[in-house]
Scaffold this active site. Structure first.
Site, PDB file in Angstrom:
ATOM      1  N   ARG A   3     -64.813  29.887  55.861  1.00 49.15           N
ATOM      2  CA  ARG A   3     -63.434  30.074  56.322  1.00 49.15           C
ATOM      3  C   ARG A   3     -62.817  28.784  56.863  1.00 49.15           C
ATOM      4  O   ARG A   3     -61.616  28.754  57.125  1.00 49.15           O
ATOM      5  CB  ARG A   3     -63.372  31.177  57.376  1.00 49.15           C
ATOM      6  CG  ARG A   3     -63.636  32.557  56.760  1.00 49.15           C
ATOM      7  CD  ARG A   3     -63.422  33.687  57.729  1.00 49.15           C
ATOM      8  NE  ARG A   3     -63.400  34.969  57.054  1.00 49.15           N
ATOM      9  CZ  ARG A   3     -64.372  35.881  57.114  1.00 49.15           C
ATOM     10  NH1 ARG A   3     -65.466  35.645  57.811  1.00 49.15           N
ATOM     11  NH2 ARG A   3     -64.263  37.032  56.469  1.00 49.15           N
ATOM     12  N   MET A  48     -71.928  35.749  50.218  1.00 52.83           N
ATOM     13  CA  MET A  48     -70.688  36.231  49.604  1.00 52.83           C
ATOM     14  C   MET A  48     -70.076  35.109  48.762  1.00 52.83           C
ATOM     15  O   MET A  48     -68.874  35.091  48.505  1.00 52.83           O
ATOM     16  CB  MET A  48     -69.707  36.699  50.680  1.00 52.83           C
ATOM     17  CG  MET A  48     -70.266  37.883  51.476  1.00 52.83           C
ATOM     18  SD  MET A  48     -68.990  38.917  52.195  1.00 52.83           S
ATOM     19  CE  MET A  48     -68.186  37.765  53.264  1.00 52.83           C
ATOM     20  N   LYS A  59     -75.619  31.167  62.241  1.00 53.71           N
ATOM     21  CA  LYS A  59     -74.183  31.055  62.497  1.00 53.71           C
ATOM     22  C   LYS A  59     -73.588  32.447  62.769  1.00 53.71           C
ATOM     23  O   LYS A  59     -72.799  32.630  63.677  1.00 53.71           O
ATOM     24  CB  LYS A  59     -73.542  30.369  61.296  1.00 53.71           C
ATOM     25  CG  LYS A  59     -72.103  30.623  61.084  1.00 53.71           C
ATOM     26  CD  LYS A  59     -71.264  29.657  61.861  1.00 53.71           C
ATOM     27  CE  LYS A  59     -69.794  29.785  61.592  1.00 53.71           C
ATOM     28  NZ  LYS A  59     -69.346  31.030  61.060  1.00 53.71           N
ATOM     29  N   SER A 102     -68.557  26.836  57.676  1.00 56.66           N
ATOM     30  CA  SER A 102     -68.178  28.210  57.384  1.00 56.66           C
ATOM     31  C   SER A 102     -67.265  28.212  56.175  1.00 56.66           C
ATOM     32  O   SER A 102     -66.451  27.291  56.002  1.00 56.66           O
ATOM     33  CB  SER A 102     -67.437  28.810  58.591  1.00 56.66           C
ATOM     34  OG  SER A 102     -66.683  29.939  58.192  1.00 56.66           O
ATOM     35  N   ALA A 152     -68.794  31.228  47.753  1.00 58.02           N
ATOM     36  CA  ALA A 152     -68.114  30.116  48.425  1.00 58.02           C
ATOM     37  C   ALA A 152     -69.166  29.267  49.157  1.00 58.02           C
ATOM     38  O   ALA A 152     -69.024  28.934  50.334  1.00 58.02           O
ATOM     39  CB  ALA A 152     -67.027  30.603  49.381  1.00 58.02           C
ATOM     40  N   LEU A 153     -70.226  28.969  48.430  1.00 59.17           N
ATOM     41  CA  LEU A 153     -71.390  28.333  49.050  1.00 59.17           C
ATOM     42  C   LEU A 153     -71.070  26.916  49.522  1.00 59.17           C
ATOM     43  O   LEU A 153     -70.309  26.190  48.887  1.00 59.17           O
ATOM     44  CB  LEU A 153     -72.561  28.286  48.065  1.00 59.17           C
ATOM     45  CG  LEU A 153     -73.017  29.627  47.476  1.00 59.17           C
ATOM     46  CD1 LEU A 153     -74.301  29.436  46.676  1.00 59.17           C
ATOM     47  CD2 LEU A 153     -73.216  30.683  48.550  1.00 59.17           C
ATOM     48  N   HIS A 154     -71.663  26.565  50.656  1.00 56.79           N
ATOM     49  CA  HIS A 154     -71.517  25.215  51.196  1.00 56.79           C
ATOM     50  C   HIS A 154     -72.882  24.769  51.693  1.00 56.79           C
ATOM     51  O   HIS A 154     -73.893  25.471  51.494  1.00 56.79           O
ATOM     52  CB  HIS A 154     -70.451  25.189  52.307  1.00 56.79           C
ATOM     53  CG  HIS A 154     -70.631  26.273  53.338  1.00 56.79           C
ATOM     54  ND1 HIS A 154     -71.725  26.331  54.165  1.00 56.79           N
ATOM     55  CD2 HIS A 154     -69.868  27.351  53.640  1.00 56.79           C
ATOM     56  CE1 HIS A 154     -71.620  27.382  54.955  1.00 56.79           C
ATOM     57  NE2 HIS A 154     -70.508  28.030  54.645  1.00 56.79           N
ATOM     58  N   HIS A 175     -75.195  27.315  53.339  1.00 57.43           N
ATOM     59  CA  HIS A 175     -75.959  28.186  52.437  1.00 57.43           C
ATOM     60  C   HIS A 175     -77.091  27.396  51.780  1.00 57.43           C
ATOM     61  O   HIS A 175     -78.200  27.915  51.605  1.00 57.43           O
ATOM     62  CB  HIS A 175     -75.063  28.743  51.332  1.00 57.43           C
ATOM     63  CG  HIS A 175     -73.939  29.601  51.824  1.00 57.43           C
ATOM     64  ND1 HIS A 175     -72.650  29.142  51.903  1.00 57.43           N
ATOM     65  CD2 HIS A 175     -73.917  30.879  52.271  1.00 57.43           C
ATOM     66  CE1 HIS A 175     -71.870  30.112  52.352  1.00 57.43           C
ATOM     67  NE2 HIS A 175     -72.615  31.173  52.602  1.00 57.43           N
TER      68      HIS A 175
HETATM   69  O1  PAF Z   1     -73.253  36.641  55.861  1.00 63.30           O
HETATM   70  C1  PAF Z   1     -72.743  37.018  54.790  1.00 63.30           C
HETATM   71  O2  PAF Z   1     -72.373  36.209  53.930  1.00 63.30           O
HETATM   72  C2  PAF Z   1     -72.581  38.505  54.532  1.00 63.30           C
HETATM   73  O3  PAF Z   1     -72.253  39.189  55.685  1.00 63.30           O
HETATM   74  C3  PAF Z   1     -73.808  39.142  53.836  1.00 63.30           C
HETATM   75  C4  PAF Z   1     -75.032  39.071  54.712  1.00 63.30           C
HETATM   76  C5  PAF Z   1     -74.069  38.430  52.521  1.00 63.30           C
HETATM   77  C6  PAF Z   1     -73.530  40.615  53.533  1.00 63.30           C
HETATM   78  O4  PAF Z   1     -72.418  40.765  52.719  1.00 63.30           O
END
Ligand code: PAF
Length: 293
Positions: free
Chosen positions: A196, A34, A158, A194, A36-38, A41
């Protein structure tokens, strides 16, 4: 200079970018995100990059409205697209698929009529406080699988319940995608990475470390069984005042119940969710019952 990934915003652009790989029978890897990569990811991307040696790795960036409840953080969910692209470039992603909501859900805000029923596992743990969350996750993951048609997809451990449910969906619906779990990445003090975490203020950030500390305590005491593991984790959590515990459980690795008298060496998972202020954090770790970690 690292060459950046190719960008697709529409289904047509995506299938155009993947056409070559499909025709030549090369593997396609997918890392759904989704944004907001860290570093967490980034590590999933590295897993995909390592596993998919002869074909493209696609990263999807899509904040999926269907998996947010009415009082959750959809509107304030962090969006950091330019920085995300840099991480994708650095980790060797070939394609970034960043669709608009109407591209994924034509007719939005009308919702898809045919959906996915995630079954009983979706209404416990995370599902108990987030009704409808996993249904939304599985719908979008199924759609992404349909659009990207990956051979392999990487999800973080996670979000362990999500990983188990995606595996379950792939098995139950014969989707033919290999689902790979990527290890949780942590800050030096143990806090699981995360998107968040950025909501935490300084004091909450200091307190948040108690979650991973509690899971580690559970791992240590798992030598004396699941109840002892839970006891040790609870004692660790009691050292913090700001943590509002939602759940702390030990389950089988598929999140089913443990056998009543598990033999030494039984693999299990300890999972925790808690709120710090208005921010809900989750974490989990593997356990081996009856054996030292
Ligand atoms: O883990 C996430 O970032 C989300 O739940 C996903 C798997 C991209 C689905 O929107």
């Amino acid at each position: 200079m690292t060459e950046g990934p190719l960008l697709a915003h529409t289904r047509e652009e995506l299938s155009g970018l993947l056409a070559d790989a499909r025709i030549s029978g090369r593997q396609v890897g997918l890392v759904p995100t989704m944004g907001a990569l860290h570093e967490g990811h980034a590590s999933l991307l590295r897993v995909a990059r390592e596993r998919v040696t002869d074909g493209p790795v696609v990263v999807s960036i899509f904040v999926n409205p269907l998996q947010f409840g009415p009082h959750e953080d959809l509107d304030r969910y962090p969006r950091t697209f330019e920085a995300d692209l840099e991480i994708c470039a650095r980790e060797g992603a070939d394609v970034v698929f960043a669709p608009a909501v109407e591209e994924v859900y034509p007719g939005w805000p009308a919702q898809p009529q045919v959906t996915i029923e995630p079954g009983p596992l979706a209404s416990v743990l995370e599902g108990r406080t987030r009704p409808g969350h996993f249904r939304g996750v599985l719908i979008v993951v199924a759609k992404l699988f349909g659009l990207v048609r990956p051979d392999l997809a990487v999800f973080g451990e996670k979000d362990y319940q999500q990983l188990v449910l995606v595996r379950r969906m792939v098995d139950d619906l014969c989707l033919g995608v290999e689902v790979v779990g990527g290890e949780t990445q942590r800050e030096p003090d143990g806090l699981a990475l995360s998107s968040r975490n950025r909501y935490l203020d300084e004091e909450q950030r200091r307190e948040a470390v108690v979650l991973s500390g509690a899971l580690r305590a559970a791992q240590q005491d798992a030598v004396r069984g699941a109840d002892a593991a839970i006891g040790a984790a609870r004692a660790a959590l009691r050292t913090s005042h700001g943590v509002d515990l939602d759940y702390l459980v030990v389950r089988a690795p598929d999140l089913g119940d443990l056998p009543s008298d598990p033999p030494p060496g039984t693999e299990a998972r300890v999972l925790v969710a808690a709120k710090l202020g208005s921010t809900r954090l989750i974490d989990n770790m593997p356990l081996t019952l009856g054996r030292r970690p």
